[in-house]
Design a protein around this motif. Structure first.
Motif, PDB file in Angstrom:
ATOM      1  N   SER A  40       0.847  -0.929   0.007  1.00  0.00           N
ATOM      2  CA  SER A  40      -0.361   0.226   0.077  1.00  0.00           C
ATOM      3  C   SER A  40       0.453   1.392  -0.151  1.00  0.00           C
ATOM      4  N   PHE A  41      -0.067   2.143  -0.363  1.00  0.00           N
ATOM      5  CA  PHE A  41       1.013   3.786  -0.729  1.00  0.00           C
ATOM      6  C   PHE A  41      -0.133   4.430   0.162  1.00  0.00           C
ATOM      7  N   LEU A  42       0.688   5.458   1.357  1.00  0.00           N
ATOM      8  CA  LEU A  42      -0.109   6.280   2.479  1.00  0.00           C
ATOM      9  C   LEU A  42      -0.777   7.649   1.707  1.00  0.00           C
ATOM     10  N   ASN A  43      -0.113   8.170   0.092  1.00  0.00           N
ATOM     11  CA  ASN A  43      -0.166   9.231   0.127  1.00  0.00           C
ATOM     12  C   ASN A  43      -0.516   9.497  -1.818  1.00  0.00           C
ATOM     13  N   SER A  44      -0.840   8.917  -2.876  1.00  0.00           N
ATOM     14  CA  SER A  44      -0.734   8.507  -4.147  1.00  0.00           C
ATOM     15  C   SER A  44      -1.512   9.398  -4.684  1.00  0.00           C
ATOM     16  N   HIS A  45      -0.534  10.285  -5.882  1.00  0.00           N
ATOM     17  CA  HIS A  45      -1.511  11.097  -6.981  1.00  0.00           C
ATOM     18  C   HIS A  45      -2.703  10.360  -8.097  1.00  0.00           C
ATOM     19  N   LEU A  46      -3.339  10.376  -8.221  1.00  0.00           N
ATOM     20  CA  LEU A  46      -3.411   9.581  -9.247  1.00  0.00           C
ATOM     21  C   LEU A  46      -4.723  10.473 -10.998  1.00  0.00           C
ATOM     22  N   THR A  47      -3.619  10.225 -11.773  1.00  0.00           N
ATOM     23  CA  THR A  47      -4.733  11.045 -12.825  1.00  0.00           C
ATOM     24  C   THR A  47      -5.104   9.812 -13.883  1.00  0.00           C
ATOM     25  N   LEU A  48      -6.680  10.046 -13.904  1.00  0.00           N
ATOM     26  CA  LEU A  48      -7.052   8.848 -15.148  1.00  0.00           C
ATOM     27  C   LEU A  48      -7.335   9.395 -15.492  1.00  0.00           C
ATOM     28  N   GLN A  49      -6.723   8.570 -17.156  1.00  0.00           N
ATOM     29  CA  GLN A  49      -6.910   9.255 -18.856  1.00  0.00           C
ATOM     30  C   GLN A  49      -8.232   8.541 -19.298  1.00  0.00           C
ATOM     31  N   ILE A  50      -8.957   8.996 -19.721  1.00  0.00           N
ATOM     32  CA  ILE A  50      -9.812   8.620 -20.567  1.00  0.00           C
ATOM     33  C   ILE A  50     -10.232   9.063 -22.217  1.00  0.00           C
ATOM     34  N   ASN A  51      -9.345   7.981 -22.734  1.00  0.00           N
ATOM     35  CA  ASN A  51      -9.639   8.618 -24.178  1.00  0.00           C
ATOM     36  C   ASN A  51      -8.664   9.786 -24.509  1.00  0.00           C
ATOM     37  N   ASN A  52      -8.887  11.165 -24.791  1.00  0.00           N
ATOM     38  CA  ASN A  52      -8.389  12.035 -24.908  1.00  0.00           C
ATOM     39  C   ASN A  52      -9.335  13.164 -24.312  1.00  0.00           C
ATOM     40  N   LYS A  53     -10.121  12.345 -23.155  1.00  0.00           N
ATOM     41  CA  LYS A  53     -11.338  14.250 -22.238  1.00  0.00           C
ATOM     42  C   LYS A  53     -10.791  14.216 -20.966  1.00  0.00           C
ATOM     43  N   LYS A  54     -11.199  14.759 -20.292  1.00  0.00           N
ATOM     44  CA  LYS A  54     -10.521  15.890 -18.960  1.00  0.00           C
ATOM     45  C   LYS A  54     -10.256  14.840 -18.530  1.00  0.00           C
ATOM     46  N   PRO A  55      -9.053  14.728 -17.580  1.00  0.00           N
ATOM     47  CA  PRO A  55      -8.630  13.914 -16.763  1.00  0.00           C
ATOM     48  C   PRO A  55      -9.187  14.468 -15.505  1.00  0.00           C
ATOM     49  N   PHE A  56      -9.201  12.481 -15.029  1.00  0.00           N
ATOM     50  CA  PHE A  56      -9.994  12.893 -13.720  1.00  0.00           C
ATOM     51  C   PHE A  56      -8.728  12.856 -12.466  1.00  0.00           C
ATOM     52  N   TYR A  57      -8.850  13.266 -11.440  1.00  0.00           N
ATOM     53  CA  TYR A  57      -7.704  13.626 -10.154  1.00  0.00           C
ATOM     54  C   TYR A  57      -8.282  12.666  -9.131  1.00  0.00           C
ATOM     55  N   GLN A  58      -7.181  12.114  -7.977  1.00  0.00           N
ATOM     56  CA  GLN A  58      -7.481  11.610  -6.969  1.00  0.00           C
ATOM     57  C   GLN A  58      -6.518  11.465  -5.664  1.00  0.00           C
ATOM     58  N   ASN A  59      -5.729  11.837  -4.331  1.00  0.00           N
ATOM     59  CA  ASN A  59      -4.821  12.045  -4.017  1.00  0.00           C
ATOM     60  C   ASN A  59      -5.322  10.711  -2.973  1.00  0.00           C
ATOM     61  N   GLY A  60      -4.814  10.092  -2.439  1.00  0.00           N
ATOM     62  CA  GLY A  60      -4.535   9.276  -0.710  1.00  0.00           C
ATOM     63  C   GLY A  60      -4.048   7.982  -1.631  1.00  0.00           C
ATOM     64  N   PRO A  61      -4.714   7.038  -0.346  1.00  0.00           N
ATOM     65  CA  PRO A  61      -4.320   5.915  -0.095  1.00  0.00           C
ATOM     66  C   PRO A  61      -4.677   4.361  -1.322  1.00  0.00           C
ATOM     67  N   LEU A  62      -3.619   3.953  -1.226  1.00  0.00           N
ATOM     68  CA  LEU A  62      -3.664   3.633  -2.956  1.00  0.00           C
ATOM     69  C   LEU A  62      -2.939   1.798  -2.471  1.00  0.00           C
ATOM     70  N   LEU A  63      -3.825   0.762  -3.106  1.00  0.00           N
ATOM     71  CA  LEU A  63      -3.662  -0.705  -2.332  1.00  0.00           C
ATOM     72  C   LEU A  63      -3.623  -1.205  -3.838  1.00  0.00           C
ATOM     73  N   ILE A  64      -2.363  -2.098  -3.968  1.00  0.00           N
ATOM     74  CA  ILE A  64      -2.352  -3.596  -5.044  1.00  0.00           C
ATOM     75  C   ILE A  64      -2.376  -4.466  -4.541  1.00  0.00           C
ATOM     76  N   THR A  65      -3.727  -5.261  -5.926  1.00  0.00           N
ATOM     77  CA  THR A  65      -3.973  -5.654  -5.419  1.00  0.00           C
ATOM     78  C   THR A  65      -4.227  -7.007  -6.369  1.00  0.00           C
ATOM     79  N   HIS A  66      -4.823  -8.174  -6.595  1.00  0.00           N
ATOM     80  CA  HIS A  66      -3.811  -9.536  -7.325  1.00  0.00           C
ATOM     81  C   HIS A  66      -4.639  -8.873  -8.525  1.00  0.00           C
ATOM     82  N   TRP A  67      -5.301  -7.912  -9.057  1.00  0.00           N
ATOM     83  CA  TRP A  67      -5.846  -8.625 -10.345  1.00  0.00           C
ATOM     84  C   TRP A  67      -5.430  -7.049 -11.104  1.00  0.00           C
ATOM     85  N   GLY A  68      -5.257  -5.631  -9.648  1.00  0.00           N
ATOM     86  CA  GLY A  68      -4.871  -4.603 -10.148  1.00  0.00           C
ATOM     87  C   GLY A  68      -4.084  -3.659  -8.746  1.00  0.00           C
TER      88      GLY A  68
END
Ligand SMILES: Cc1cc2nc3c(=O)[nH]c(=O)nc-3n(C[C@H](O)[C@H](O)[C@H](O)COP(=O)(O)OP(=O)(O)OC[C@H]3O[C@@H](n4cnc5c(N)ncnc54)[C@H](O)[C@@H]3O)c2cc1C
Length: 416
Positions: free
Chosen positions: A215-243
């Motif tokens: 796990s990561f306590l304070n990741s910064h995430l940017t989600l890019q779907i096609n070429n649309k405006k990205p979504f942003y989120q900060n906070g805890p992140l966890l690696i799982t079996h599938w992603g």
């Protein structure tokens, strides 16, 4: 079944919102000396099924946040519309409601609130006792198949050919069941595009392979779907079996629910694992490690906020041998390490369920509801509450809070 002196109230759906609304109806009727026949019609054989399994059986009843404006920020759909309802009935009112009925709630570090018993049955038993006290009639195995408005402005609810109930007012609190959307449509309402919300992302990439649980306590995430405006989120992140999963990722899934569905859950996520604010600061960190550990193998000296296993995964992705000395690492390799720490681009190829929790994004169009009363703007005497409306929250107790708040307001206004 009906009497001139009795107000008949029909609530369709014996879930969180319908049951809460029925109790409020009964309370208001009593306070105002109104004779009311309050009936909850539940299609399955048991009420409150989702409450029972919610929060892993502990029921995350609400959230500790209590400012109405702050609360609204947790609703990807309904942020603007929920302000007025929360001014009337918010999280602290939920806590008081339960406390005055002998159920104490506690909060955890992340703000989620649970009964102190850590058992959802406490919530269910409280509701059942209240319903018995107020003589609310709960009728299970009663699937309402259709509703029609009569000439005298009353409603006819049909269970089957021989079974009809005439009501002065009707609440549709059917959650995310298709039959509820159909009932709303039959009375003139539109349903916005439906999409699942609160899911985890499926990702195959060497950097996270076999690292489930990291796990990561304070990741910064940017989600890019096609070429649309990205979504942003900060906070805890966890690696799982599938992603990837974890609070920040679930929030991202909620905010992007419709766009992700329309892209068939194919997108790019850019992860800043350490949440360091600039690329320059990340570079400085790596160069200091390099300088201090020039004689060490690269796999043995890494930023302290990541695990050695993750670091080795990162080296694999950068195609840098684990036993190479820090002193031998080229500038190109350094750039690659910085890129994968600060701006790590991963391909999403699908979604998975988050435990079993799930909410539906979409529902009865917000423009068609008066949020001061929860009454339909299209059909007088018809009300909506809970998940059937196009309101959904992120995880943390916000979905139940929507159910309580809108149920309480509908219940207040249906009787008077
Ligand atoms: C596994 C799981 C865990 C969750 N955990 C949490 C949590 O801890 N905290 C949180 O805030 N949220 C949680 N949620 C979300 C939360 O459960 C829902 O947002 C909430 O239950 C919505 O309440 P509702 O009354 O609108 O709908 P529901 O609780 O879904 O109730 C709707 C009811 O209507 C009935 N119905 C439907 N159509 C008809 C019909 N035609 N006639 C008669 N009856 C009908 C259904 O059978 C159902 O009982 C969880 C969801 C899931 C699936």
């Amino acid at each position: 079944m009906k009497s001139k002196n009795i107000t008949n109230i029909a609530i369709i759906g014996g879930g969180a919102s319908g049951i809460f609304a029925s109790l409020r109806c009964a309370e208001i009727a009593k306070e105002n000396n109104i004779k009311a026949d309050i009936r909850v019609f539940e299609s399955s054989n048991k009420i409150l099924k989702k409450v029972k399994i919610s929060g892993g059986g502990r029921c995350n009843v609400t959230h500790h946040k209590n400012d109405a404006k702050d609360l609204c920020l947790n609703y990807p759909r309904g942020e603007k519309e929920m302000l007025s309802p929360f001014m009337t009935f918010k999280t602290t009112d939920t806590v008081k409601w339960f406390r005055s009925r002998g159920v104490k709630l506690k909060y955890e570090d992340d703000g989620r609130m649970f009964p102190i018993t850590d058992d959802s049955k406490t919530i269910i038993n409280c509701f059942i006792e209240e319903a018995e006290k107020y003589k609310v009639k709960i009728i299970t195995k009663s699937n309402i198949k259709n509703i029609s408005k009569l000439e005298d402005e009353k409603f006819s609810l049909r269970l089957n050919e021989n079974n009809e109930y005439i009501a002065n007012s009707v609440l549709i609190a059917t959650g995310s069941k298709t039959s509820g959307y159909k009932l709303a449509q039959s009375l003139g309402h539109t349903i916005t595009e439906l999409a699942p919300s609160l899911f985890t992302f499926n990702i195959d990439d060497p950097i996270i392979k076999n690292l489930q649980g990291t796990s990561f306590l304070n990741s910064h995430l940017t989600l890019q779907i096609n070429n649309k405006k990205p979504f942003y989120q900060n906070g805890p992140l966890l690696i799982t079996h599938w992603g990837l999963s974890g609070p920040a990722l679930l929030k991202l899934s909620a905010w992007s629910a419709r766009e992700m569905m329309n892209s068939n859950y194919k997108a790019k996520i850019i992860v800043n694992w350490l949440g360091i604010n600039s690329k320059k600061d990340t570079e400085d960190l790596i160069l200091v490690i390099k300088k201090r550990n020039s004689r060490n193998n690269i796999c043995n000296a890494h930023p302290k906020d990541i695990t050695k296993r993750f670091w080795i995964g990162l080296l694999k992705k950068c195609k840098i041998p684990e036993d190479k000395k820090w002193a031998e690492i080229s500038n190109r390799e350094i750039d690659n390490i910085i890129k994968n720490l600060f701006n790590c681009e991963l391909s999403i190829h699908g979604k998975s369920r988050f435990k079993d929790e799930f909410v539906e994004c979409g529902g009865v169009n917000l423009k068609e509801i008066n949020f001061r009363t929860m009454e339909s703007k299209i059909c007088q005497g018809l009300y909506f509450s809970g998940e059937v409306i196009d309101v959904d929250g992120i995880t943390g107790g916000f979905n139940f809070q929507n159910a309580w708040t809108t149920g309480w307001i509908a219940g207040t206004n249906m009787v008077l």
